[in-house]
Scaffold this motif. Structure first.
Motif, PDB file in Angstrom:
ATOM      1  N   SER A   1     111.223 -43.768  14.025  1.00  0.00           N
ATOM      2  CA  SER A   1     111.013 -43.599  15.458  1.00  0.00           C
ATOM      3  C   SER A   1     109.595 -43.128  15.797  1.00  0.00           C
ATOM      4  O   SER A   1     109.316 -42.796  16.934  1.00  0.00           O
ATOM      5  N   ASP A   2     108.707 -43.135  14.812  1.00  0.00           N
ATOM      6  CA  ASP A   2     107.333 -42.678  15.030  1.00  0.00           C
ATOM      7  C   ASP A   2     106.476 -43.834  15.543  1.00  0.00           C
ATOM      8  O   ASP A   2     106.233 -44.798  14.832  1.00  0.00           O
ATOM      9  N   PRO A   3     106.006 -43.759  16.792  1.00  0.00           N
ATOM     10  CA  PRO A   3     105.223 -44.863  17.347  1.00  0.00           C
ATOM     11  C   PRO A   3     103.892 -45.074  16.638  1.00  0.00           C
ATOM     12  O   PRO A   3     103.325 -46.159  16.699  1.00  0.00           O
ATOM     13  N   LEU A   4     103.382 -44.067  15.949  1.00  0.00           N
ATOM     14  CA  LEU A   4     102.137 -44.247  15.206  1.00  0.00           C
ATOM     15  C   LEU A   4     102.349 -45.116  13.972  1.00  0.00           C
ATOM     16  O   LEU A   4     101.432 -45.795  13.517  1.00  0.00           O
TER      17      LEU A   4
ATOM     18  N   THR B   1     105.286 -47.304  13.647  1.00  0.00           N
ATOM     19  CA  THR B   1     105.979 -48.550  13.991  1.00  0.00           C
ATOM     20  C   THR B   1     105.316 -49.324  15.114  1.00  0.00           C
ATOM     21  O   THR B   1     105.603 -50.500  15.303  1.00  0.00           O
ATOM     22  N   GLY B   2     104.452 -48.680  15.875  1.00  0.00           N
ATOM     23  CA  GLY B   2     103.816 -49.336  17.007  1.00  0.00           C
ATOM     24  C   GLY B   2     104.696 -49.258  18.242  1.00  0.00           C
ATOM     25  O   GLY B   2     105.850 -48.854  18.191  1.00  0.00           O
ATOM     26  N   ILE B   3     104.127 -49.666  19.360  1.00  0.00           N
ATOM     27  CA  ILE B   3     104.852 -49.643  20.630  1.00  0.00           C
ATOM     28  C   ILE B   3     104.985 -51.084  21.106  1.00  0.00           C
ATOM     29  O   ILE B   3     104.017 -51.844  21.081  1.00  0.00           O
TER      30      ILE B   3
ATOM     31  N   SER C   1     107.009 -52.236  26.696  1.00  0.00           N
ATOM     32  CA  SER C   1     107.310 -50.861  27.088  1.00  0.00           C
ATOM     33  C   SER C   1     106.098 -49.935  27.008  1.00  0.00           C
ATOM     34  O   SER C   1     106.235 -48.737  27.202  1.00  0.00           O
ATOM     35  N   ASN C   2     104.918 -50.499  26.762  1.00  0.00           N
ATOM     36  CA  ASN C   2     103.708 -49.689  26.641  1.00  0.00           C
ATOM     37  C   ASN C   2     103.128 -49.402  28.024  1.00  0.00           C
ATOM     38  O   ASN C   2     102.617 -50.300  28.688  1.00  0.00           O
TER      39      ASN C   2
END
Length: 76
Positions: A53-56, A58-60, A64-65
């Protein structure tokens, strides 16, 4: 005589400052400390447990960005 008063004033000020420093050091010395190796292991475990769940990592998703530019920049 005014020189004596000024010296006495700065002397009492430095004593008060020293006393505050000693009090702070006593508080810090009495704190219960956690071993670094235990804390580091907890941090590694937390990072591994939450990596999906880490956006750093897995990316965004672009949809939804909230920071994605609405328009593209076109240079002529």
């Amino acid at each position: 005589m005014s020189g004596k008063t000024c010296s006495s004033s700065s002397s009492s000020s430095s004593v008060i400052h020293a006393q505050k420093l000693v009090d702070q050091l006593r508080v810090e010395a009495s704190m219960e400390r956690i071993k670094i190796s235990l804390t580091a292991a907890d941090l590694v475990r937390y990072c591994q447990d939450h990596r999906r769940s880490d956006p750093l990592l897995t990316g965004i998703a672009a949809s939804s960005n909230p920071f994605k530019d609405k328009k593209t920049c076109v240079l002529l």
